[in-house]
Design a protein around this motif. Structure first.
Motif, PDB file in Angstrom:
ATOM      1  N   LYS A   1      40.520  79.570  29.221  1.00 55.81           N
ATOM      2  CA  LYS A   1      39.563  80.631  28.378  1.00 55.81           C
ATOM      3  C   LYS A   1      40.326  81.582  27.871  1.00 55.81           C
ATOM      4  N   ALA A   2      41.307  81.974  28.745  1.00 54.14           N
ATOM      5  CA  ALA A   2      41.927  83.009  28.418  1.00 54.14           C
ATOM      6  C   ALA A   2      43.223  82.571  27.467  1.00 54.14           C
ATOM      7  N   GLY A   3      43.316  81.471  26.805  1.00 59.06           N
ATOM      8  CA  GLY A   3      44.334  81.013  25.849  1.00 59.06           C
ATOM      9  C   GLY A   3      45.738  80.274  26.348  1.00 59.06           C
ATOM     10  N   HIS A   4      45.537  80.155  27.702  1.00 62.49           N
ATOM     11  CA  HIS A   4      46.848  79.205  28.275  1.00 62.49           C
ATOM     12  C   HIS A   4      46.508  77.877  28.252  1.00 62.49           C
ATOM     13  N   ARG A   5      47.497  77.000  28.280  1.00 64.43           N
ATOM     14  CA  ARG A   5      47.532  75.724  28.178  1.00 64.43           C
ATOM     15  C   ARG A   5      47.747  75.088  29.583  1.00 64.43           C
ATOM     16  N   PRO A   6      46.805  74.306  30.083  1.00 59.03           N
ATOM     17  CA  PRO A   6      46.895  73.540  31.348  1.00 59.03           C
ATOM     18  C   PRO A   6      47.503  72.192  31.101  1.00 59.03           C
ATOM     19  N   ILE A   7      48.223  71.874  32.240  1.00 60.09           N
ATOM     20  CA  ILE A   7      48.461  70.490  32.303  1.00 60.09           C
ATOM     21  C   ILE A   7      48.249  69.980  33.726  1.00 60.09           C
ATOM     22  N   ALA A   8      47.511  68.903  33.602  1.00 57.91           N
ATOM     23  CA  ALA A   8      46.989  68.413  34.852  1.00 57.91           C
ATOM     24  C   ALA A   8      47.773  67.200  35.259  1.00 57.91           C
ATOM     25  N   ILE A   9      48.535  67.134  36.135  1.00 60.76           N
ATOM     26  CA  ILE A   9      49.320  66.257  36.685  1.00 60.76           C
ATOM     27  C   ILE A   9      48.677  65.150  37.685  1.00 60.76           C
ATOM     28  N   ILE A  10      48.335  63.884  37.074  1.00 60.74           N
ATOM     29  CA  ILE A  10      47.934  62.967  38.149  1.00 60.74           C
ATOM     30  C   ILE A  10      48.774  62.274  39.055  1.00 60.74           C
ATOM     31  N   GLY A  11      49.035  62.692  40.232  1.00 62.90           N
ATOM     32  CA  GLY A  11      50.211  62.190  41.133  1.00 62.90           C
ATOM     33  C   GLY A  11      50.244  60.894  41.388  1.00 62.90           C
ATOM     34  N   GLY A  12      50.443  59.826  40.479  1.00 62.05           N
ATOM     35  CA  GLY A  12      50.395  58.382  40.625  1.00 62.05           C
ATOM     36  C   GLY A  12      51.680  58.097  41.344  1.00 62.05           C
ATOM     37  N   GLY A  13      52.841  58.913  41.055  1.00 66.76           N
ATOM     38  CA  GLY A  13      53.939  58.720  41.874  1.00 66.76           C
ATOM     39  C   GLY A  13      54.168  59.386  43.170  1.00 66.76           C
ATOM     40  N   THR A  14      53.728  60.631  43.226  1.00 66.58           N
ATOM     41  CA  THR A  14      54.015  61.588  44.817  1.00 66.58           C
ATOM     42  C   THR A  14      52.816  60.935  45.577  1.00 66.58           C
ATOM     43  N   THR A  15      51.584  60.178  45.225  1.00 69.42           N
ATOM     44  CA  THR A  15      50.786  59.615  46.034  1.00 69.42           C
ATOM     45  C   THR A  15      51.377  58.186  46.880  1.00 69.42           C
ATOM     46  N   MET A  16      52.278  57.807  46.206  1.00 69.23           N
ATOM     47  CA  MET A  16      53.072  56.790  46.688  1.00 69.23           C
ATOM     48  C   MET A  16      53.961  57.020  48.122  1.00 69.23           C
ATOM     49  N   VAL A  17      54.017  58.593  47.892  1.00 71.21           N
ATOM     50  CA  VAL A  17      54.906  58.976  49.504  1.00 71.21           C
ATOM     51  C   VAL A  17      53.890  59.601  50.337  1.00 71.21           C
ATOM     52  N   GLY A  18      53.034  60.562  49.603  1.00 70.59           N
ATOM     53  CA  GLY A  18      52.281  61.207  50.615  1.00 70.59           C
ATOM     54  C   GLY A  18      52.673  62.581  50.858  1.00 70.59           C
ATOM     55  N   ASP A  19      51.716  63.776  50.612  1.00 72.09           N
ATOM     56  CA  ASP A  19      52.237  65.000  50.929  1.00 72.09           C
ATOM     57  C   ASP A  19      51.754  65.337  52.475  1.00 72.09           C
ATOM     58  N   PRO A  20      52.655  65.619  53.312  1.00 75.71           N
ATOM     59  CA  PRO A  20      52.614  65.824  54.832  1.00 75.71           C
ATOM     60  C   PRO A  20      51.650  67.309  55.144  1.00 75.71           C
ATOM     61  N   THR A  21      51.521  68.118  53.935  1.00 74.20           N
ATOM     62  CA  THR A  21      50.895  69.442  54.150  1.00 74.20           C
ATOM     63  C   THR A  21      49.297  69.289  54.776  1.00 74.20           C
ATOM     64  N   GLY A  22      49.116  69.941  55.855  1.00 72.99           N
ATOM     65  CA  GLY A  22      47.780  70.106  56.544  1.00 72.99           C
ATOM     66  C   GLY A  22      47.589  68.645  57.173  1.00 72.99           C
ATOM     67  N   LYS A  23      48.470  67.638  57.249  1.00 71.08           N
ATOM     68  CA  LYS A  23      48.182  66.447  57.832  1.00 71.08           C
ATOM     69  C   LYS A  23      48.772  66.375  59.330  1.00 71.08           C
ATOM     70  N   THR A  24      48.156  65.803  60.634  1.00 77.04           N
ATOM     71  CA  THR A  24      48.867  65.691  61.672  1.00 77.04           C
ATOM     72  C   THR A  24      49.525  64.535  61.714  1.00 77.04           C
ATOM     73  N   ASP A  25      48.940  63.411  61.066  1.00 81.07           N
ATOM     74  CA  ASP A  25      49.404  61.841  60.860  1.00 81.07           C
ATOM     75  C   ASP A  25      50.037  61.538  59.463  1.00 81.07           C
ATOM     76  N   MET A  26      50.804  60.822  59.388  1.00 77.21           N
ATOM     77  CA  MET A  26      51.064  60.169  57.901  1.00 77.21           C
ATOM     78  C   MET A  26      49.928  59.422  57.345  1.00 77.21           C
TER      79      MET A  26
END
Length: 408
Positions: free
Chosen positions: A61-86
């Motif tokens: 709304k302030a005039g900037h351009r968003p890119i929404a990245i859908i993590g089809g690649g990164t989800t194959m690996v999985g983010d460990p952030t905030g997780k106690t298990d894989m």
């Protein structure tokens, strides 16, 4: 008009920024391209993602351009952030199905017409990487010693951090580099738990391109006690109406703690701050008026004005008149199942209001179960056909959970 940076700051959305004065100046004087990533680990976005979507909308709304990245690649690996298990490993087909659902939901909040925003799946470049080439060109810029100082890795070391997860930061950083090179994307935004990954991308761009990029993280949606919001008895608070009905969604926000309502109005609605400040003056029972505004506004954003109005009317009918309303969560039972009578605990189990009879007994003994607004005094109570007024019966569990059972 306020700089969008000031708007985000005033509403309490900002957590950390990499170059505050430069960012403020850039957002005020230029039209920047920024991105936020969403890993499709489930078949719907949930309320934890919603705050990021609100931020994207403020920025657009302030005039900037968003890119929404859908993590089809990164989800194959999985983010460990905030997780106690894989994380559970997902197939490419599961990830793609989830990604398609994410695209539909994001389109409700962001205008993707005429290039005003982009939606890109990082599987486009990550799934076809040559691993040796990737290590030589990207991995060489990452210090293992430094990576291990970040909380997302430190918290996993005791239980075990797999090598596949260790690659996640490199992959997300590579996303930022790729977007910087191809789309002039100079900002990465994300929840505050993504700070380390964002810094990784900024450092990579500086080392590879010799140029500056920027990062901002946002407040995680938590209660005044520091607990994550969006958890219900049934699990996450989903944005998909098939997983969390608009009525349940509305009721969640209608029943937030008094201490959290003003913060939520600032973070996840577009209600002007002047109006929110007036609502902040309310005390005692009047705070419920602020909760009604919150519930209606958030439900309108996620499910549309008509569904928000229906949920509001259902809630008012329920609390105002004590009558069951059309949009209340419901289940069905046949006349044969009721027979000569069905035990109240069996009925609650069938309606999925309790996980076990033991839990049901505890609730009844504590006076927390009502049938048609009358307290259940005994776990031996039998529900008969005559209890179904116009073939409907209302069960109330505690103060907040209402459920309609239809006799068919």
């Amino acid at each position: 008009m306020n700089n969008v940076f000031d708007t985000l700051k005033e509403r309490g959305l900002l957590a950390q920024v990499t170059h505050e004065e430069q960012i403020k100046e850039l957002l005020n004087n230029e039209k920047v391209t920024f991105y936020i990533g969403f890993d499709p680990t489930a078949d719907s976005l949930h309320v934890g993602h919603f705050l990021q979507m609100v931020v994207m909308s403020h920025m657009q709304k302030a005039g900037h351009r968003p890119i929404a990245i859908i993590g089809g690649g990164t989800t194959m690996v999985g983010d460990p952030t905030g997780k106690t298990d894989m994380r559970k490993m997902m197939t490419q087909e599961e990830i793609q199905k989830n990604a398609n659902n994410f695209k539909k939901q994001l389109s409700r909040f962001i205008d993707f017409s005429d290039g005003k925003a982009l939606m890109i799946d990082n599987a486009e470049w990550l799934l076809n990487l040559n691993y040796i080439e990737f290590l030589r060109e990207i991995g060489v810029h990452f210090s293992v010693n430094r990576m291990l100082t970040f909380e997302c890795f430190k918290s996993r070391l005791e239980k075990g951090l797999t090598f596949i997860e260790f690659n996640y930061m490199l992959m997300q950083s590579f996303d930022f580099l790729k977007l910087f090179q191809e789309y002039n994307c100079t900002f990465q935004l994300g929840g505050d738990d993504q700070w380390a990954n964002i810094l990784g991308g900024i450092d990579l761009i500086r080392k590879v391109e010799g140029k500056e990029a920027y990062g901002m993280t946002f407040t995680l949606l938590t209660t005044s006690e520091g607990k994550k919001m969006g958890k219900t008895e049934k699990g996450a608070l989903w944005l998909d109406p098939q997983k969390t009905s608009p009525y349940e969604f509305y009721q969640y926000w209608r029943n937030v703690q008094d201490a959290d309502v003003i913060k939520c109005l600032k973070l996840i609605t577009f209600v002007p701050l002047e109006e929110i400040n007036k609502l902040a003056q309310l005390e005692g029972q009047q705070i419920n008026e602020a909760k009604k505004v919150l519930a209606y506004e958030v439900t309108k954003l996620v499910h549309g004005e008509e569904e928000a109005r229906k949920a509001q009317q259902a809630a008012e009918a329920l609390f105002g008149k004590g009558a069951a309303a059309a949009d209340m969560p419901s289940s069905e039972i046949t006349a044969d199942e009721v027979g000569e009578g069905i035990n109240v605990l069996d009925l609650m189990l069938k309606a999925k209001l309790i996980p076990s009879k033991g839990e049901g007994k505890r609730l009844v003994n504590q006076g927390g179960v009502y049938i048609n607004n009358e307290r259940v005094e005994s776990v031996e109570l039998m529900i008969i056909r005559e209890n179904f007024e116009e073939n409907e019966l209302m069960i109330r569990k505690g103060k907040k959970v209402y459920h309609k059972v239809k006799l068919i």
